[in-house]
Structure formats: structure tokens, C-alpha cells
Design a protein around this motif. Structure first.
Motif, short mmCIF file in Angstrom:
data_model
loop_
_atom_site.label_atom_id
_atom_site.label_comp_id
_atom_site.label_asym_id
_atom_site.label_seq_id
_atom_site.Cartn_x
_atom_site.Cartn_y
_atom_site.Cartn_z
N VAL A 267 0.73 -1.19 0.02
CA VAL A 267 -0.06 -0.04 -0.27
C VAL A 267 0.85 1.13 -0.12
O VAL A 267 1.92 1.38 0.84
CB VAL A 267 -0.86 0.00 1.20
N ILE A 268 0.66 2.32 -0.88
CA ILE A 268 1.34 3.38 -1.09
C ILE A 268 0.47 4.39 -0.54
O ILE A 268 -0.58 4.49 -0.73
CB ILE A 268 1.75 3.79 -2.41
N ALA B 108 -10.40 -10.30 0.62
CA ALA B 108 -10.78 -11.86 0.72
C ALA B 108 -10.15 -12.37 -0.73
O ALA B 108 -9.94 -13.40 -0.93
CB ALA B 108 -12.21 -11.72 0.85
N ILE B 109 -10.57 -11.46 -1.88
CA ILE B 109 -10.20 -11.72 -3.08
C ILE B 109 -8.79 -12.07 -3.33
O ILE B 109 -8.13 -12.83 -3.99
CB ILE B 109 -10.62 -10.66 -4.37
N TRP B 110 -7.95 -11.23 -2.74
CA TRP B 110 -6.29 -10.99 -2.69
C TRP B 110 -5.74 -12.56 -1.90
O TRP B 110 -5.03 -13.24 -2.47
CB TRP B 110 -5.66 -10.09 -1.96
N ASP B 111 -6.59 -12.59 -0.81
CA ASP B 111 -6.13 -13.92 -0.34
C ASP B 111 -6.45 -15.23 -0.89
O ASP B 111 -5.71 -16.19 -0.56
CB ASP B 111 -7.07 -13.76 1.33
N LYS B 112 -7.57 -15.07 -1.39
CA LYS B 112 -7.89 -16.33 -2.15
C LYS B 112 -7.13 -16.67 -3.53
O LYS B 112 -6.59 -17.79 -3.72
CB LYS B 112 -9.41 -16.16 -2.72
N ASP B 113 -6.47 -15.59 -4.28
CA ASP B 113 -5.86 -15.94 -5.34
C ASP B 113 -4.30 -15.70 -5.15
O ASP B 113 -3.66 -15.88 -6.27
CB ASP B 113 -6.53 -14.99 -6.50
N LYS B 114 -4.22 -14.80 -4.03
CA LYS B 114 -2.70 -14.46 -3.45
C LYS B 114 -2.09 -13.50 -5.03
O LYS B 114 -0.88 -14.03 -5.29
CB LYS B 114 -1.86 -15.72 -3.41
N LYS B 115 -3.07 -12.81 -5.70
CA LYS B 115 -2.30 -11.91 -6.56
C LYS B 115 -1.48 -10.89 -5.94
O LYS B 115 -1.77 -10.47 -4.96
CB LYS B 115 -3.45 -11.22 -7.52
N THR B 116 -0.62 -10.53 -6.83
CA THR B 116 0.11 -9.07 -6.25
C THR B 116 -0.45 -7.90 -6.47
O THR B 116 -1.40 -7.80 -7.27
CB THR B 116 1.45 -9.03 -7.05
N CYS B 117 -0.70 -7.06 -5.20
CA CYS B 117 -1.48 -5.90 -5.35
C CYS B 117 -0.95 -4.80 -4.79
O CYS B 117 0.06 -4.82 -3.91
CB CYS B 117 -2.64 -6.19 -4.24
N VAL B 118 -0.93 -3.66 -5.70
CA VAL B 118 -0.28 -2.50 -5.22
C VAL B 118 -1.55 -1.43 -5.06
O VAL B 118 -2.07 -1.21 -6.08
CB VAL B 118 0.98 -2.05 -6.10
N LEU B 119 -1.75 -0.97 -3.75
CA LEU B 119 -2.87 -0.10 -3.68
C LEU B 119 -2.52 1.23 -3.40
O LEU B 119 -1.56 1.53 -2.50
CB LEU B 119 -3.93 -0.64 -2.50
N ILE B 120 -3.18 2.44 -3.97
CA ILE B 120 -2.80 3.71 -3.69
C ILE B 120 -3.95 4.12 -2.65
O ILE B 120 -5.33 4.10 -3.05
CB ILE B 120 -3.05 4.69 -4.84
N THR B 121 -3.72 4.71 -1.67
CA THR B 121 -4.74 5.05 -0.75
C THR B 121 -4.36 6.32 0.08
O THR B 121 -3.13 6.66 0.24
CB THR B 121 -5.39 4.11 -0.02
N ILE C 158 3.42 -0.97 4.16
CA ILE C 158 2.97 0.19 3.80
C ILE C 158 4.16 1.16 3.35
O ILE C 158 4.91 0.94 4.08
CB ILE C 158 2.07 0.77 4.96
N ILE C 159 4.00 1.83 2.25
CA ILE C 159 5.25 2.79 2.03
C ILE C 159 4.48 4.30 1.88
O ILE C 159 3.54 4.38 1.27
CB ILE C 159 5.69 2.29 0.64
N ALA C 160 5.24 5.09 2.30
CA ALA C 160 4.81 6.64 2.50
C ALA C 160 5.36 7.23 1.34
O ALA C 160 6.35 6.82 1.02
CB ALA C 160 5.19 7.34 3.86
N LEU C 161 4.62 7.98 0.58
CA LEU C 161 4.99 8.73 -0.39
C LEU C 161 4.90 10.35 0.08
O LEU C 161 3.89 10.81 0.38
CB LEU C 161 3.95 8.76 -1.60
N ASN C 162 6.21 11.05 0.06
CA ASN C 162 6.43 12.06 0.82
C ASN C 162 5.86 13.38 -0.09
O ASN C 162 5.77 13.03 -1.35
CB ASN C 162 7.79 12.38 0.96
N PRO C 163 5.54 14.40 0.57
CA PRO C 163 4.92 15.74 -0.46
C PRO C 163 5.93 15.91 -1.46
O PRO C 163 5.39 16.56 -2.54
CB PRO C 163 4.72 16.60 0.64
N ASP C 164 7.21 15.65 -1.09
CA ASP C 164 8.10 16.20 -2.42
C ASP C 164 8.33 15.28 -3.51
O ASP C 164 9.10 15.39 -4.16
CB ASP C 164 9.60 16.56 -1.64
N GLY C 165 7.68 14.03 -3.46
CA GLY C 165 7.68 13.00 -4.62
C GLY C 165 8.61 12.02 -4.28
O GLY C 165 9.00 11.12 -5.27
N THR C 166 9.26 11.98 -3.11
CA THR C 166 10.00 10.62 -2.80
C THR C 166 9.43 9.82 -2.03
O THR C 166 8.52 10.16 -1.28
CB THR C 166 11.36 11.24 -2.03
#
Length: 554
Positions: free
Chosen positions: A33-34, A177-190, A203-211
């Protein structure tokens, strides 16, 4: 080596850099998750992974091969649904199935469509068209269509942000639940910390300066139940850690400003803020909702939306009004504002019945409704000029500038409203309301259209300005943390129709409050549990009897 890699990726548009030196390695089967603020380049990052954009420098690879264009192995789910309005649910999903599996028989393709529609819980709505679906159901179709492409990686660009809190939570659980069933690689922006913790391995933070900023490993066993996690020490510690990091890197220090509020009194008799509030003859029951009903005529007969809403509010009290969508929260607020006629009962403010709109009752809506051709200062001045008729022009301008400074717009007062971001527009809305020095401040989901992190910042702004004025206030919200953070009492409403007060919780937490301090307070999660339990009880349409303690002590 990970299945999806970004090496020293930078992306800019013209002379404007958006992302800088991004190094990211996503393992096969991992849920990453980004998490970051609006405007930090989160969507650009997803577009680079999807092959919809190319980096200015650096490389994006999938299984070691350069990503140069979109591919079926990388399925993308966007915030907007982009469904074909003339096709049914099945028809929209069939578009993907027919494209990906042209060699299958018609019956086999239909079976695949049924499978993916069923996976997102829409079998009962398979023949409906998008116009007949709720926002949450449309997004489920979007998810089903992406899954039907049978991608190896799912890229999710804030797919839940346009949904109400309950629908958002339910759909997040389904994605897990869908991810757990199929174990697909997921990248979620939130931008939602709780959503990130519910779903992520990392979880990876995206800083305000784009790093890219700090990374947080989520070591909470799956499945992760939202209610149970409220009592989980690991969840609480991680939540505080992530929240503190994001606030430290993203929320600028408050602007103190230079303006002093002049000692002028508005037309409705409430004195200027900051100076000690003018004593009123009424301290207790300053605002009194008495046996309030709201009934709308319908072709099938009268519909009672709110019934027997009875509440006494003392002067200077801050009330949060919370409940599921459709429970009548905003109806109560618009009646208090005088914008919606009362069907039965009465509302009395400072000893007088509420009848029609009046600047003594200032309202901040979800959308601030600014005049786009006017500047921020001019938008606030319109109300101030009307309620301070005896003040000089210079004094009225001091009032306007004082509150714009208070909400952090000292450098943007002369910008046109059309040039302001959504967060800045809402700051103008808050400044405009406080500048009227109202007897009652009414806030209707004031931060509902903003991302979580901008919302945190404006909550702090609101509390800081409110602490100077101690104006009596009611805030309608669906956000449990916001309700507790702001309020002296959280008033919980039962589901509509015939919605009423189901429970009231007194919030005995020290003021002035900050989000960071509350997350560390030993009683905070107990208050949160009370509200969560109430909302959970009503989630599936239950109608238990209102709590007899719901009516405030007289």
C-alpha cells in the motif's frame, strides 16, 4: 528479484518534477500500500506501473522486462468507474472476458462472467445497468471487470475514495478476501491509514516532495477484523506510528499571522472572537431541540425521516452527530440552520425559536460554494460587510484577514477562488463562518470531499480557531475519529426512516486536542469502541430501541 520493480524512477511534466528517485521492489503475492497526500504523485506512480506513462528517467520492469505499454498481466482499477452505461453488469464484465478469452465457447465465457460477478457479490444485480446501481456497486463491477482480465498484478488507484465509509469498509474487506484467495500481487494507492493497515503486508509513505518515505511492515494476522483491531496493541501502535510520520512530513506548522481582531460587535449581538465571550442570559440549554420531527410528502404518503429528536446543548459545547448514510443527520442540521422547515416540535437558540436562515447561525457545507470570480478575501467579506454594519471598512477588513490568517491562508487571500485547491476552498469556508461571529456554528461533513491527510490538517485548524471562540457547534460526520476528536459529546443516530437519537457518549478528553495526543491517550480507544459498536449494531439495518440515556440530562 520482485515481480514489479522501479529503479531510480523520476517523472516530471515540463519543468515540474512529480516523482523523484523512486526505488521500489514488489514481491510476487505481496500486498503493498502506497500512502500519501493528494498531489504527491500517487496516481502518476500507478500509471508508470501500468505502462500508461513512461518515466522521465529510470526504469520500470515487470518480471525483468521493461514496461513500455499497458498489458493484460497488470490490471488497473481506477477511482472512477468508466462503465458502459448501456450495458448490464454482466455485459460490462463480458467485455473483458470476451477480449481475453476469444477462443472459449459462448457458454464457457458466460460461466466466467458469472464467476467474477459472483466474486464481488453482484449476482443478484447481474441484469441491472450502471444507472440502477449505487456507487459501491458500480465500483464492484469495476473490480470484477479487472479480475476478469486474470492479471498477475492488480494496481488499485484509490478505488474506494468516492464511497461512503460503510461501503468503503465492506469493499476493502472484499478486496482482501479476493487477494487472500488468489494471492495476486497487489499495489494499492490510498490516503486512508486504517484501510492501509487492514489490507497491507507493507505500507510505504509517499512524501509531499515526490520521494518514497518510511516503510512499515504490517505484522497483524489475517483476516483483520476492524472492530477487533480497535483493541489490538499492534494495530494501535502501528496506527500511531504511521499517523505521526505522515503528520510530521506533511502538515505544515500553523501560521500565526499578524492581524489582531478589532473589538467590534456583529449585528446579532455576539462579540468578536478572542475577547472573552459576551455573557448571555442562557448558559444551559442554549440550543434546545424539542421533540423534533421531519416529514416529507411522497406519492405513497408521508415519510417520517427524523422522529422525536430531543437534545439540549449548553453554550460553548461542541457536538458531533454521527450515523450511517441516510439517517437524517444533515436533515437535523439544515433544520437548525433554518434552511429546512420543521414538521413538528421546535428548535430554540438563545431563547428564540429558529425560523428561517440568519447569520447568527453559520453553516459550513461539504462543498464551500464560493463565488469563483471573487478572491478568498472577497468571498469572506460578503458576509462580514452585512453583519458588521457599524464597523469601519478597515475594521471589517481586519476581521476578514484575521480569520484567513487563522486558517493558514495569509499568503493566498488575494487568490481567486477558482485557483484554490479543494482544501484551500474549505479553509475559506471555515474562515467565512467564523468571521460572522455566529451564536451557532453548523458543519455538515465539512471535510468529506477531502483526502484523509488534508482532513486531519483542517480538523486541527478548526479546533485551533474554535478554541479561541468557544462558539456552540454541531458537526455532522461519518468519521468516528473526527467525531471523537472534535466533540464534547458524540450523538449517535439510529438508521432512517424515523431516525432518532440512539446513544450519546460524553467525551472526557483534555483540550486543546491534537490527533497525535489523542492516539496516545489511554481512554481514546474505549470511546472509539463505543461508537464503533453502535454503528456495527446498525450496519445491517437493525433497529434496536434507543438508549434511555440518549436524552441529555436536563
Amino acid at each position: 528479484m520482485g515481480i514489479l520493480q522501479l529503479g531510480n524512477v523520476s517523472k516530471g511534466y515540463g519543468d515540474t518534477p512529480v516523482l523523484k528517485d523512486i526505488n521500489l521492489d514488489v514481491a510476487e503475492g505481496e500486498f503493498v500500500v502506497i500512502l500519501g497526500f493528494s498531489g504527491t504523485g500517487k496516481t502518476t506512480l500507478i500509471n508508470l506501473m501500468a505502462g500508461l506513462e513512461t518515466p522521465t528517467s529510470g526504469s520500470v520492469t515487470f518480471k525483468g522486462a521493461p514496461v513500455k505499454e499497458p498489458g493484460r498481466e497488470r490490471g488497473v482499477i481506477f477511482q472512477s468507474y468508466s462503465l458502459m452505461p448501456w450495458l448490464t453488469v454482466n455485459g460490462n464484465v463480458a467485455l473483458a472476458v470476451d477480449t481475453m478469452f476469444p477462443d472459449l465457447s459462448k457458454a464457457e465465457r458466460a460461466a466466467k462472467v458469472d464467476h467474477y460477478v459472483g466474486m464481488v457479490g453482484l449476482s443478484h444485480a447481474a441484469t441491472r445497468r450502471p444507472a440502477e446501481l449505487s456507487g459501491g456497486m458500480r465500483q464492484r463491477v469495476n473490480v470484477a471487470r479487472a479480475l476478469a482480465m486474470d492479471p498477475e498484478v492488480l494496481l488499485l488507484d484509490e478505488p474506494l475514495s468516492a464511497l461512503d465509509a460503510l461501503t468503503r469498509a465492506n469493499l476493502a474487506d472484499e478486496i482482501e478476501a479476493i487477494w487472500d484467495k488468489d494471492k495476486k500481487t497487489c499495489v494499492l494507492i490510498t490516503n486512508d491509514v486504517d484501510e492501509a493497515i487492514i489490507l497491507a503486508d507493507r505500507i510505504i509513505a509517499l512524501n509531499p516532495d515526490g520521494t518514497l518515505g518510511d516503510q512499515f511492515k504490517v505484522d497483524i494476522p489475517r483476516p483483520r477484523d476492524r472492530i477487533a483491531m480497535n483493541n489490538d496493541a499492534t494495530f494501535k501502535a502501528l496506527r500511531a506510528q504511521v499517523t505521526t510520520y505522515l503528520m510530521d512530513v506533511g502538515i505544515a506548522s500553523k501560521v500565526e499571522g499578524s492581524k489582531i481582531l478589532p473589538n467590534v460587535t456583529p449585528i446579532h449581538g455576539v462579540p468578536a472572537a478572542v475577547a472573552k465571550a459576551q455573557e448571555s442570559g442562557i448558559e444551559e440549554r442554549f440550543l434546545n431541540f424539542s421533540q423534533l420531527d421531519k416529514v416529507y410528502p411522497t406519492p405513497k404518503g408521508p415519510l417520517t425521516v427524523v422522529e422525536n429528536f430531543d437534545l439540549k446543548i449548553n453554550k460553548g459545547e461542541f457536538i458531533s452527530l454521527i450515523g450511517h448514510s441516510g439517517c437524517g443527520k444533515s436533515t437535523v442540521l439544515t433544520m437548525a440552520a433554518g434552511l429546512n422547515p420543521i414538521s413538528k416540535g421546535a428548535i430554540r437558540l438563545d431563547g428564540w425559536n429558529v425560523e428561517g436562515a440568519d447569520p447568527e447561525r453559520a453553516v459550513v457545507f461539504q462543498s464551500p460554494n464560493l463565488f469563483p470570480w471573487l478572491t478568498a478575501k472577497e468571498n469572506v467579506s460578503i458576509g462580514v460587510d452585512k453583519v458588521y454594519p457599524k464597523a469601519s471598512r478597515a475594521e471589517r477588513q481586519d476581521v476578514v484577514e484575521y480569520y484567513l490568517e487563522r486558517v493558514g491562508l495569509a499568503d493566498s487571500m488575494d487568490k481567486g477562488a477558482v485557483d484554490l485547491s479543494n482544501g484551500m476552498k474549505q479553509r475559506v469556508g471555515i474562515a467565512r463562518a467564523f468571521a460572522l461571529s455566529p451564536k451557532l456554528l453548523l458543519l455538515d461533513e465539512p471535510f468529506g470531499m477531502l483526502d484523509s491527510l488534508t482532513r486531519w490538517e483542517l480538523q486541527e485548524v478548526l479546533m485551533e480557531v474554535w478554541s479561541r471562540t468557544k462558539v456552540t457547534a454541531i458537526c455532522v460526520t461519518h468519521d468516528v475519529d473526527e467525531a471523537i476528536l472534535l466533540a464534547d459529546r458524540v450523538v449517535m443516530m439510529t438508521n432512517g426512516p424515523q431516525a432518532t437519537i440512539g446513544k450519546i457518549t460524553d467525551v472526557d478528553l483534555p483540550r486543546p486536542r491534537t490527533r497525535k495526543a489523542l492516539l496516545e491517550h489511554p481512554d481514546y480507544y474505549a470511546y472509539r469502541q463505543e461508537v464503533l459498536d453502535f454503528l456495527e449494531e446498525y450496519e445491517h439495518g437493525a433497529t434496536p430501541k434507543p438508549n434511555p440515556k440518549a436524552i441529555a440530562a436536563e
